[in-house]
Design a protein around this motif. Structure first.
Motif, PDB file in Angstrom:
ATOM      1  N   ALA A 169      -4.973  28.444 -23.758  1.00 47.90           N
ATOM      2  CA  ALA A 169      -5.372  27.887 -25.056  1.00 47.90           C
ATOM      3  C   ALA A 169      -4.251  28.017 -26.090  1.00 47.90           C
ATOM      4  O   ALA A 169      -3.979  27.075 -26.845  1.00 47.90           O
ATOM      5  CB  ALA A 169      -6.639  28.584 -25.553  1.00 47.90           C
ATOM      6  N   GLU A 170      -3.592  29.157 -26.114  1.00 45.19           N
ATOM      7  CA  GLU A 170      -2.512  29.369 -27.093  1.00 45.19           C
ATOM      8  C   GLU A 170      -1.327  28.454 -26.804  1.00 45.19           C
ATOM      9  O   GLU A 170      -0.773  27.832 -27.720  1.00 45.19           O
ATOM     10  CB  GLU A 170      -2.072  30.829 -27.077  1.00 45.19           C
ATOM     11  CG  GLU A 170      -3.071  31.781 -27.716  1.00 45.19           C
ATOM     12  CD  GLU A 170      -2.541  33.201 -27.817  1.00 45.19           C
ATOM     13  OE1 GLU A 170      -1.326  33.396 -27.607  1.00 45.19           O
ATOM     14  OE2 GLU A 170      -3.343  34.103 -28.112  1.00 45.19           O
ATOM     15  N   ASN A 171      -0.909  28.370 -25.545  1.00 43.03           N
ATOM     16  CA  ASN A 171       0.242  27.541 -25.205  1.00 43.03           C
ATOM     17  C   ASN A 171      -0.050  26.057 -25.411  1.00 43.03           C
ATOM     18  O   ASN A 171       0.818  25.301 -25.854  1.00 43.03           O
ATOM     19  CB  ASN A 171       0.663  27.799 -23.753  1.00 43.03           C
ATOM     20  CG  ASN A 171       1.262  29.180 -23.559  1.00 43.03           C
ATOM     21  OD1 ASN A 171       1.738  29.791 -24.519  1.00 43.03           O
ATOM     22  ND2 ASN A 171       1.246  29.675 -22.336  1.00 43.03           N
ATOM     23  N   LEU A 172      -1.275  25.640 -25.075  1.00 44.16           N
ATOM     24  CA  LEU A 172      -1.654  24.242 -25.301  1.00 44.16           C
ATOM     25  C   LEU A 172      -1.603  23.910 -26.786  1.00 44.16           C
ATOM     26  O   LEU A 172      -1.144  22.833 -27.188  1.00 44.16           O
ATOM     27  CB  LEU A 172      -3.056  23.992 -24.743  1.00 44.16           C
ATOM     28  CG  LEU A 172      -3.642  22.593 -24.944  1.00 44.16           C
ATOM     29  CD1 LEU A 172      -2.812  21.538 -24.218  1.00 44.16           C
ATOM     30  CD2 LEU A 172      -5.096  22.540 -24.460  1.00 44.16           C
ATOM     31  N   LEU A 173      -2.060  24.826 -27.616  1.00 41.91           N
ATOM     32  CA  LEU A 173      -2.051  24.611 -29.066  1.00 41.91           C
ATOM     33  C   LEU A 173      -0.623  24.520 -29.587  1.00 41.91           C
ATOM     34  O   LEU A 173      -0.287  23.625 -30.367  1.00 41.91           O
ATOM     35  CB  LEU A 173      -2.794  25.747 -29.761  1.00 41.91           C
ATOM     36  CG  LEU A 173      -2.832  25.706 -31.290  1.00 41.91           C
ATOM     37  CD1 LEU A 173      -3.534  24.453 -31.787  1.00 41.91           C
ATOM     38  CD2 LEU A 173      -3.511  26.956 -31.848  1.00 41.91           C
TER      39      LEU A 173
ATOM     40  N   ARG B 121      -8.837  10.426 -26.144  1.00 40.35           N
ATOM     41  CA  ARG B 121      -7.785   9.831 -25.310  1.00 40.35           C
ATOM     42  C   ARG B 121      -6.442  10.495 -25.565  1.00 40.35           C
ATOM     43  O   ARG B 121      -5.697  10.808 -24.627  1.00 40.35           O
ATOM     44  CB  ARG B 121      -7.690   8.320 -25.562  1.00 40.35           C
ATOM     45  CG  ARG B 121      -8.862   7.527 -25.008  1.00 40.35           C
ATOM     46  CD  ARG B 121      -8.567   6.029 -25.057  1.00 40.35           C
ATOM     47  NE  ARG B 121      -9.720   5.256 -24.601  1.00 40.35           N
ATOM     48  CZ  ARG B 121     -10.610   4.701 -25.405  1.00 40.35           C
ATOM     49  NH1 ARG B 121     -10.466   4.809 -26.739  1.00 40.35           N
ATOM     50  NH2 ARG B 121     -11.632   4.020 -24.922  1.00 40.35           N
ATOM     51  N   GLU B 122      -6.137  10.704 -26.822  1.00 48.99           N
ATOM     52  CA  GLU B 122      -4.864  11.343 -27.154  1.00 48.99           C
ATOM     53  C   GLU B 122      -4.845  12.794 -26.685  1.00 48.99           C
ATOM     54  O   GLU B 122      -3.831  13.281 -26.171  1.00 48.99           O
ATOM     55  CB  GLU B 122      -4.614  11.255 -28.660  1.00 48.99           C
ATOM     56  CG  GLU B 122      -3.313  11.906 -29.126  1.00 48.99           C
ATOM     57  CD  GLU B 122      -2.062  11.277 -28.526  1.00 48.99           C
ATOM     58  OE1 GLU B 122      -1.034  11.981 -28.435  1.00 48.99           O
ATOM     59  OE2 GLU B 122      -2.106  10.083 -28.158  1.00 48.99           O
ATOM     60  N   ALA B 123      -5.978  13.496 -26.854  1.00 52.23           N
ATOM     61  CA  ALA B 123      -6.054  14.892 -26.419  1.00 52.23           C
ATOM     62  C   ALA B 123      -5.884  15.003 -24.908  1.00 52.23           C
ATOM     63  O   ALA B 123      -5.158  15.890 -24.409  1.00 52.23           O
ATOM     64  CB  ALA B 123      -7.385  15.501 -26.842  1.00 52.23           C
ATOM     65  N   MET B 124      -6.531  14.118 -24.148  1.00 47.11           N
ATOM     66  CA  MET B 124      -6.397  14.147 -22.688  1.00 47.11           C
ATOM     67  C   MET B 124      -4.969  13.821 -22.261  1.00 47.11           C
ATOM     68  O   MET B 124      -4.439  14.398 -21.302  1.00 47.11           O
ATOM     69  CB  MET B 124      -7.379  13.166 -22.047  1.00 47.11           C
ATOM     70  CG  MET B 124      -8.855  13.548 -22.201  1.00 47.11           C
ATOM     71  SD  MET B 124      -9.298  15.146 -21.447  1.00 47.11           S
ATOM     72  CE  MET B 124      -9.466  16.167 -22.925  1.00 47.11           C
ATOM     73  N   LYS B 125      -4.317  12.913 -22.963  1.00 46.49           N
ATOM     74  CA  LYS B 125      -2.927  12.575 -22.682  1.00 46.49           C
ATOM     75  C   LYS B 125      -2.029  13.795 -22.878  1.00 46.49           C
ATOM     76  O   LYS B 125      -1.178  14.112 -22.027  1.00 46.49           O
ATOM     77  CB  LYS B 125      -2.491  11.438 -23.603  1.00 46.49           C
ATOM     78  CG  LYS B 125      -1.029  11.043 -23.471  1.00 46.49           C
ATOM     79  CD  LYS B 125      -0.685   9.961 -24.488  1.00 46.49           C
ATOM     80  CE  LYS B 125       0.811   9.639 -24.466  1.00 46.49           C
ATOM     81  NZ  LYS B 125       1.165   8.611 -25.490  1.00 46.49           N
ATOM     82  N   ARG B 126      -2.249  14.502 -23.967  1.00 47.80           N
ATOM     83  CA  ARG B 126      -1.439  15.690 -24.240  1.00 47.80           C
ATOM     84  C   ARG B 126      -1.728  16.804 -23.238  1.00 47.80           C
ATOM     85  O   ARG B 126      -0.813  17.508 -22.784  1.00 47.80           O
ATOM     86  CB  ARG B 126      -1.707  16.190 -25.662  1.00 47.80           C
ATOM     87  CG  ARG B 126      -1.285  15.226 -26.761  1.00 47.80           C
ATOM     88  CD  ARG B 126      -1.532  15.827 -28.134  1.00 47.80           C
ATOM     89  NE  ARG B 126      -1.352  14.866 -29.218  1.00 47.80           N
ATOM     90  CZ  ARG B 126      -1.448  15.171 -30.510  1.00 47.80           C
ATOM     91  NH1 ARG B 126      -1.752  16.419 -30.875  1.00 47.80           N
ATOM     92  NH2 ARG B 126      -1.267  14.252 -31.435  1.00 47.80           N
TER      93      ARG B 126
ATOM     94  N   GLN C 108      -0.034  16.123 -19.930  1.00 51.95           N
ATOM     95  CA  GLN C 108       1.391  16.439 -20.010  1.00 51.95           C
ATOM     96  C   GLN C 108       1.613  17.941 -19.933  1.00 51.95           C
ATOM     97  O   GLN C 108       2.532  18.418 -19.241  1.00 51.95           O
ATOM     98  CB  GLN C 108       1.967  15.894 -21.314  1.00 51.95           C
ATOM     99  CG  GLN C 108       3.460  16.151 -21.493  1.00 51.95           C
ATOM    100  CD  GLN C 108       4.027  15.393 -22.674  1.00 51.95           C
ATOM    101  OE1 GLN C 108       3.865  14.169 -22.762  1.00 51.95           O
ATOM    102  NE2 GLN C 108       4.690  16.097 -23.579  1.00 51.95           N
ATOM    103  N   PHE C 109       0.780  18.711 -20.593  1.00 52.98           N
ATOM    104  CA  PHE C 109       0.887  20.173 -20.587  1.00 52.98           C
ATOM    105  C   PHE C 109       0.684  20.721 -19.179  1.00 52.98           C
ATOM    106  O   PHE C 109       1.470  21.541 -18.695  1.00 52.98           O
ATOM    107  CB  PHE C 109      -0.156  20.762 -21.537  1.00 52.98           C
ATOM    108  CG  PHE C 109      -0.236  22.263 -21.531  1.00 52.98           C
ATOM    109  CD1 PHE C 109       0.750  23.027 -22.131  1.00 52.98           C
ATOM    110  CD2 PHE C 109      -1.306  22.913 -20.930  1.00 52.98           C
ATOM    111  CE1 PHE C 109       0.690  24.414 -22.132  1.00 52.98           C
ATOM    112  CE2 PHE C 109      -1.384  24.292 -20.918  1.00 52.98           C
ATOM    113  CZ  PHE C 109      -0.388  25.040 -21.523  1.00 52.98           C
ATOM    114  N   VAL C 110      -0.364  20.265 -18.498  1.00 51.70           N
ATOM    115  CA  VAL C 110      -0.639  20.732 -17.140  1.00 51.70           C
ATOM    116  C   VAL C 110       0.472  20.305 -16.197  1.00 51.70           C
ATOM    117  O   VAL C 110       0.897  21.074 -15.313  1.00 51.70           O
ATOM    118  CB  VAL C 110      -2.005  20.194 -16.655  1.00 51.70           C
ATOM    119  CG1 VAL C 110      -2.228  20.510 -15.175  1.00 51.70           C
ATOM    120  CG2 VAL C 110      -3.132  20.790 -17.490  1.00 51.70           C
ATOM    121  N   GLY C 111       0.977  19.073 -16.370  1.00 51.71           N
ATOM    122  CA  GLY C 111       2.085  18.609 -15.531  1.00 51.71           C
ATOM    123  C   GLY C 111       3.327  19.455 -15.695  1.00 51.71           C
ATOM    124  O   GLY C 111       4.014  19.768 -14.709  1.00 51.71           O
TER     125      GLY C 111
END
Length: 416
Positions: A362-366, A399-404, A407-410
């Protein structure tokens, strides 16, 4: 005795006094409640505070509808304000509202309660939970809490003098309570079970067959159920079933509900309790002495919501259903396993395959992608390895949140 000085800090008050015969002596007293000191600071609040300081953040963390309260409801409240209807109401709430609640519960959920003696209007569902627990618990009584769970359950049990007992559910059963696990958690000190279906944070929903199996155990062990039905309007695949509608369960169930989620009225702070007469009349003692009554203007607004608000509920449900499908599909496609929740507006995907803890994720995604989610561990130990995402946001934001997030998981996978 002459008071020479008075030294106060946040927890203790130290009084230094002088007595002609005994000279100086110190007395130290703790002024904070030991029960309150047991309560840990809100884990979810820390992440909300962090997110508020990040510019351009998309928040999937807040547990409230993104819809504005329907205009007809707001207009009704304005009309009553203009008429000057700003006085106290009966402690239990406006009788007209209690009659509407009674009709609503009977027509929608097949449970019947007397508006005269079995319904109390409260300041949100949280106050309803609080006075229910304070009414039924004696010191040392145990209350089973199904985790992952809403953050306030355990603290409210503690504040009422009870002992919260965690009963974990798992992703393997879509976070649904299993009857055999409930049996194992019960002992002679167990008094009640807090049941939240649809669930916050997992979105899991217990249907009638599943509730019937749980009810057999409740009856066998002579327990009470506090049924948190705040998300009752938001079930997507099956009609909502209240455990109070199950045979022999009405007399041992306290229903907690309100207008925040289904009618998009979070800031109005209005909830209600439905329970047998002897529970309600005792709860009124707590309610009257702590709150007097719920705000009158909010109650007038709720009358309009129950009379004419169902079309708005259905419109919100239709939108949530589409968002649910999109978010669940997106999370699974990016490798975060996620079950299809039966209700509420949350998904609870697993992030175990990333190698990060819930808080690290959660912290890194933020920080890296400016998307705010809630780490699962704040909802109990069983939530570790998961995050809670609310889909009560616009499709554009989702949509934008899922896109981000993709990218984070990738990026995490490319580092491995």
């Amino acid at each position: 005795m002459k008071l020479e000085s008075n030294l106060i800090n946040t927890e203790k008050r130290t009084i230094i006094s002088e007595n002609e015969d005994t000279g100086k002596r110190n007395k130290t007293r703790c002024f904070l409640s030991s029960r309150v000191k047991q309560i840990k600071p809100s884990g979810i609040r820390r992440f909300f505070d962090m997110a508020s300081r990040v510019e351009g953040v998309i928040s999937l963390g807040v547990g409230e509808p993104d819809f504005v309260t329907p205009w007809s409801i707001r207009d009704a409240a304005i009309g009553f304000l203009q008429k000057g209807n700003t006085s106290y109401t009966e402690a239990a709430g406006l009788l007209e509202l209690r009659k509407e609640i009674s009709c609503y519960m009977k027509s929608h959920f097949q449970v019947e309660y007397s508006p005269d003696s079995e319904i109390i209007v409260t300041v949100g569902g949280s106050q309803a939970l609080d006075i229910s627990l304070r009414t039924i618990l004696n010191s040392g009584d145990e209350v089973i809490i199904i985790e992952p769970s809403y953050l306030a359950y355990a603290p409210l049990v503690t504040l009422a003098g009870g002992l919260p007992v965690s009963l974990e559910t798992t992703r393997g059963t879509n976070f649904k309570l299993q009857p055999e696990h409930l049996k194992q958690a019960i002992n002679t000190n167990t008094k009640a079970l807090i049941l939240c279906s649809p669930n916050n944070p997992t979105g899991s929903y217990l249907n009638q067959d599943e509730l019937e199996e749980i009810s057999k155990i409740i009856i066998e062990h002579d327990l009470l159920v506090i049924s948190d039905e705040i998300y009752a309007e938001l079930t997507y695949d099956e009609p909502f079933c209240s455990i109070a509608s199950i045979s022999q369960m009405r007399e041992r169930t306290i229903i907690i509900s309100g207008f925040s989620k289904g009618f998009a009225m979070t800031g109005w702070r209005l909830g209600f309790i439905c329970s047998p007469d002897h529970f309600c009349q005792t709860m009124l003692k707590v309610h009257h002495n702590t709150m007097i009554c719920a705000p009158s203007i909010t109650q007038y607004a709720a009358i309009e919501a129950l009379k004419n608000g169902q079309q708005y509920v259905e419109e919100m449900k239709t939108s949530y259903r589409k968002r649910r499908a999109y978010v669940v599909d997106s999370l699974n496609e990016m490798g975060l396993e996620c079950h299809l929740p039966g209700g509420a507006f949350y998904v609870f995907p697993s992030i175990r395959n990333t190698g990060l803890t819930s808080e690290q994720f959660a912290e890194n995604l933020l920080i890296q992608e400016k998307v705010a989610v809630v780490p699962g561990n704040v909802f109990g130990e069983g939530g570790e390895g998961h995050i809670r995402c609310s889909y009560a946001s616009s499709m554009e934001a989702l949509r934008e949140a899922m896109k981000r997030m993709k990218q984070f998981v990738g990026n995490l996978q490319s580092v491995k």
